[in-house]
Scaffold this motif. Structure first.
Motif, PDB file in Angstrom:
ATOM      1  N   ALA A  64     -12.700   8.930 -27.668  1.00  0.00           N
ATOM      2  CA  ALA A  64     -12.424   7.615 -27.071  1.00  0.00           C
ATOM      3  C   ALA A  64     -11.112   7.690 -26.288  1.00  0.00           C
ATOM      4  N   ASP A  65     -11.012   6.871 -25.238  1.00  0.00           N
ATOM      5  CA  ASP A  65      -9.788   6.816 -24.439  1.00  0.00           C
ATOM      6  C   ASP A  65      -8.597   6.381 -25.286  1.00  0.00           C
ATOM      7  N   ASN A  66      -7.429   6.923 -24.931  1.00  0.00           N
ATOM      8  CA  ASN A  66      -6.156   6.590 -25.585  1.00  0.00           C
ATOM      9  C   ASN A  66      -6.156   6.857 -27.082  1.00  0.00           C
ATOM     10  N   THR A  67      -6.747   7.983 -27.482  1.00  0.00           N
ATOM     11  CA  THR A  67      -6.729   8.393 -28.888  1.00  0.00           C
ATOM     12  C   THR A  67      -6.223   9.834 -28.990  1.00  0.00           C
ATOM     13  N   CYS A  68      -5.752  10.184 -30.181  1.00  0.00           N
ATOM     14  CA  CYS A  68      -5.228  11.530 -30.441  1.00  0.00           C
ATOM     15  C   CYS A  68      -5.774  12.033 -31.768  1.00  0.00           C
ATOM     16  N   THR A  69      -5.683  13.329 -31.949  1.00  0.00           N
ATOM     17  CA  THR A  69      -6.067  13.942 -33.210  1.00  0.00           C
ATOM     18  C   THR A  69      -4.986  14.959 -33.604  1.00  0.00           C
ATOM     19  N   PRO A  70      -4.782  15.175 -34.891  1.00  0.00           N
ATOM     20  CA  PRO A  70      -3.776  16.168 -35.306  1.00  0.00           C
ATOM     21  C   PRO A  70      -4.129  17.576 -34.832  1.00  0.00           C
ATOM     22  N   TRP A  71      -3.083  18.303 -34.478  1.00  0.00           N
ATOM     23  CA  TRP A  71      -3.207  19.716 -34.094  1.00  0.00           C
ATOM     24  C   TRP A  71      -1.953  20.397 -34.639  1.00  0.00           C
ATOM     25  N   LYS A  72      -1.983  20.734 -35.898  1.00  0.00           N
ATOM     26  CA  LYS A  72      -0.795  21.231 -36.599  1.00  0.00           C
ATOM     27  C   LYS A  72      -0.949  22.725 -36.886  1.00  0.00           C
ATOM     28  N   THR A  73       0.076  23.478 -36.517  1.00  0.00           N
ATOM     29  CA  THR A  73       0.073  24.919 -36.737  1.00  0.00           C
ATOM     30  C   THR A  73       1.292  25.297 -37.568  1.00  0.00           C
ATOM     31  N   THR A  74       1.044  26.016 -38.671  1.00  0.00           N
ATOM     32  CA  THR A  74       2.110  26.439 -39.578  1.00  0.00           C
ATOM     33  C   THR A  74       2.177  27.963 -39.574  1.00  0.00           C
ATOM     34  N   TYR A  75       3.389  28.491 -39.366  1.00  0.00           N
ATOM     35  CA  TYR A  75       3.621  29.929 -39.305  1.00  0.00           C
ATOM     36  C   TYR A  75       4.401  30.356 -40.546  1.00  0.00           C
ATOM     37  N   SER A  76       3.891  31.384 -41.255  1.00  0.00           N
ATOM     38  CA  SER A  76       4.539  31.862 -42.480  1.00  0.00           C
ATOM     39  C   SER A  76       4.716  33.373 -42.435  1.00  0.00           C
ATOM     40  N   GLU A  77       5.767  33.825 -43.105  1.00  0.00           N
ATOM     41  CA  GLU A  77       6.004  35.257 -43.289  1.00  0.00           C
ATOM     42  C   GLU A  77       6.184  35.496 -44.777  1.00  0.00           C
ATOM     43  N   ALA A  78       5.373  36.368 -45.345  1.00  0.00           N
ATOM     44  CA  ALA A  78       5.426  36.696 -46.774  1.00  0.00           C
ATOM     45  C   ALA A  78       5.387  35.431 -47.631  1.00  0.00           C
ATOM     46  N   GLY A  79       4.557  34.448 -47.236  1.00  0.00           N
ATOM     47  CA  GLY A  79       4.399  33.227 -48.016  1.00  0.00           C
ATOM     48  C   GLY A  79       5.454  32.166 -47.777  1.00  0.00           C
ATOM     49  N   THR A  80       6.444  32.449 -46.935  1.00  0.00           N
ATOM     50  CA  THR A  80       7.508  31.484 -46.645  1.00  0.00           C
ATOM     51  C   THR A  80       7.283  30.866 -45.270  1.00  0.00           C
ATOM     52  N   ILE A  81       7.241  29.540 -45.224  1.00  0.00           N
ATOM     53  CA  ILE A  81       7.034  28.845 -43.959  1.00  0.00           C
ATOM     54  C   ILE A  81       8.245  29.058 -43.058  1.00  0.00           C
ATOM     55  N   LYS A  82       7.983  29.538 -41.839  1.00  0.00           N
ATOM     56  CA  LYS A  82       9.056  29.802 -40.875  1.00  0.00           C
ATOM     57  C   LYS A  82       9.091  28.758 -39.757  1.00  0.00           C
ATOM     58  N   ALA A  83       7.932  28.175 -39.421  1.00  0.00           N
ATOM     59  CA  ALA A  83       7.896  27.177 -38.352  1.00  0.00           C
ATOM     60  C   ALA A  83       6.637  26.325 -38.488  1.00  0.00           C
ATOM     61  N   VAL A  84       6.739  25.071 -38.042  1.00  0.00           N
ATOM     62  CA  VAL A  84       5.597  24.158 -38.024  1.00  0.00           C
ATOM     63  C   VAL A  84       5.584  23.465 -36.666  1.00  0.00           C
ATOM     64  N   LYS A  85       4.448  23.536 -35.997  1.00  0.00           N
ATOM     65  CA  LYS A  85       4.243  22.798 -34.748  1.00  0.00           C
ATOM     66  C   LYS A  85       3.301  21.652 -35.083  1.00  0.00           C
ATOM     67  N   ASP A  86       3.837  20.465 -35.213  1.00  0.00           N
ATOM     68  CA  ASP A  86       3.059  19.287 -35.599  1.00  0.00           C
ATOM     69  C   ASP A  86       2.697  18.507 -34.335  1.00  0.00           C
ATOM     70  N   TYR A  87       1.709  19.023 -33.607  1.00  0.00           N
ATOM     71  CA  TYR A  87       1.310  18.460 -32.321  1.00  0.00           C
ATOM     72  C   TYR A  87       0.088  17.566 -32.483  1.00  0.00           C
ATOM     73  N   ARG A  88      -0.308  16.959 -31.355  1.00  0.00           N
ATOM     74  CA  ARG A  88      -1.541  16.166 -31.314  1.00  0.00           C
ATOM     75  C   ARG A  88      -2.273  16.496 -30.021  1.00  0.00           C
ATOM     76  N   LEU A  89      -3.591  16.596 -30.112  1.00  0.00           N
ATOM     77  CA  LEU A  89      -4.433  16.719 -28.927  1.00  0.00           C
ATOM     78  C   LEU A  89      -4.879  15.307 -28.583  1.00  0.00           C
ATOM     79  N   CYS A  90      -4.604  14.873 -27.348  1.00  0.00           N
ATOM     80  CA  CYS A  90      -4.850  13.481 -26.972  1.00  0.00           C
ATOM     81  C   CYS A  90      -5.761  13.385 -25.756  1.00  0.00           C
ATOM     82  N   ARG A  91      -6.443  12.244 -25.696  1.00  0.00           N
ATOM     83  CA  ARG A  91      -7.254  11.893 -24.536  1.00  0.00           C
ATOM     84  C   ARG A  91      -6.651  10.635 -23.930  1.00  0.00           C
ATOM     85  N   GLY A  92      -6.395  10.681 -22.623  1.00  0.00           N
ATOM     86  CA  GLY A  92      -5.895   9.516 -21.906  1.00  0.00           C
ATOM     87  C   GLY A  92      -7.067   8.647 -21.482  1.00  0.00           C
ATOM     88  N   ILE A  93      -7.225   8.483 -20.177  1.00  0.00           N
ATOM     89  CA  ILE A  93      -8.321   7.694 -19.629  1.00  0.00           C
ATOM     90  C   ILE A  93      -9.379   8.651 -19.086  1.00  0.00           C
TER      91      ILE A  93
END
Length: 176
Positions: A64-93
């Motif tokens: 639907a127009d003007n909606t978003c969905t989660p797009w989260k990527t978590t990066y870990s090294e040896a079980g330890t979280i090093k970075a999180v990209k908490d993005y959203r994929l969105c649709r405009g018009i």
């Protein structure tokens, strides 16, 4: 130079064949929603690089127009979280108005080209092209990094720098 001329000619000849000037209809991804796990590989490989495990959580595609969905990527090294990209994929018009919302006002234009979600962007003196696709049961994301140059008339060669590749397998579908 002959290759560049041939490639440009094929591109120009192919455009009208898509529907005599009509844009191809973008389509939503088939079955991308869910939790995915896999690895990140940088090419060329860095000596002594620690393996990076990746978890990606993707929500249902925004239809639907003007909606978003989660797009989260978590990066870990040896079980330890090093970075999180908490993005959203969105649709405009409309179905062809897609973007990745990185937060803090950063929105990257995205587009379906065939079965690939493509998002090109520049960062300082770099040109990056992100491509995400589902091949069988593997979700692949590749980011090509290129040293950018100022625009000129005609062809300008750009130096490719690296490819970052994620290869992920689904571990859990998204609950509806």
């Amino acid at each position: 130079m002959k290759f560049v001329t041939l490639a440009l000619a094929l591109l120009l000849v192919g455009v009208p064949a898509l529907g005599r000037g009509q844009e191809p209809q973008p389509s939503a991804p088939k079955n991308w929603a869910g939790k995915w796990k896999g690895t990140l590989v940088n090419l060329p490989a860095r000596p002594g690089a620690v393996p990076v495990e990746v978890t990606m959580d993707i929500g249902p595609f925004p239809v639907a127009d003007n909606t978003c969905t989660p797009w989260k990527t978590t990066y870990s090294e040896a079980g330890t979280i090093k970075a999180v990209k908490d993005y959203r994929l969105c649709r405009g018009i409309g179905p062809d108005d897609l973007f990745i919302d990185e937060g803090d006002g950063v929105k990257l234009t995205a587009r379906w080209i065939g079965d690939v979600l493509v998002s090109p962007f520049k960062y300082d003196s770099l040109l990056l092209i992100s491509q995400t696709r589902l091949r069988g049961d593997v979700l692949e994301e590749e980011i090509l990094t290129v040293d950018d140059q100022p625009a000129v008339k005609g062809v300008i060669a750009l130096r490719p720098r690296a490819i970052q590749r994620l290869e992920l397998k689904r571990v859990q579908p998204t609950k509806k």
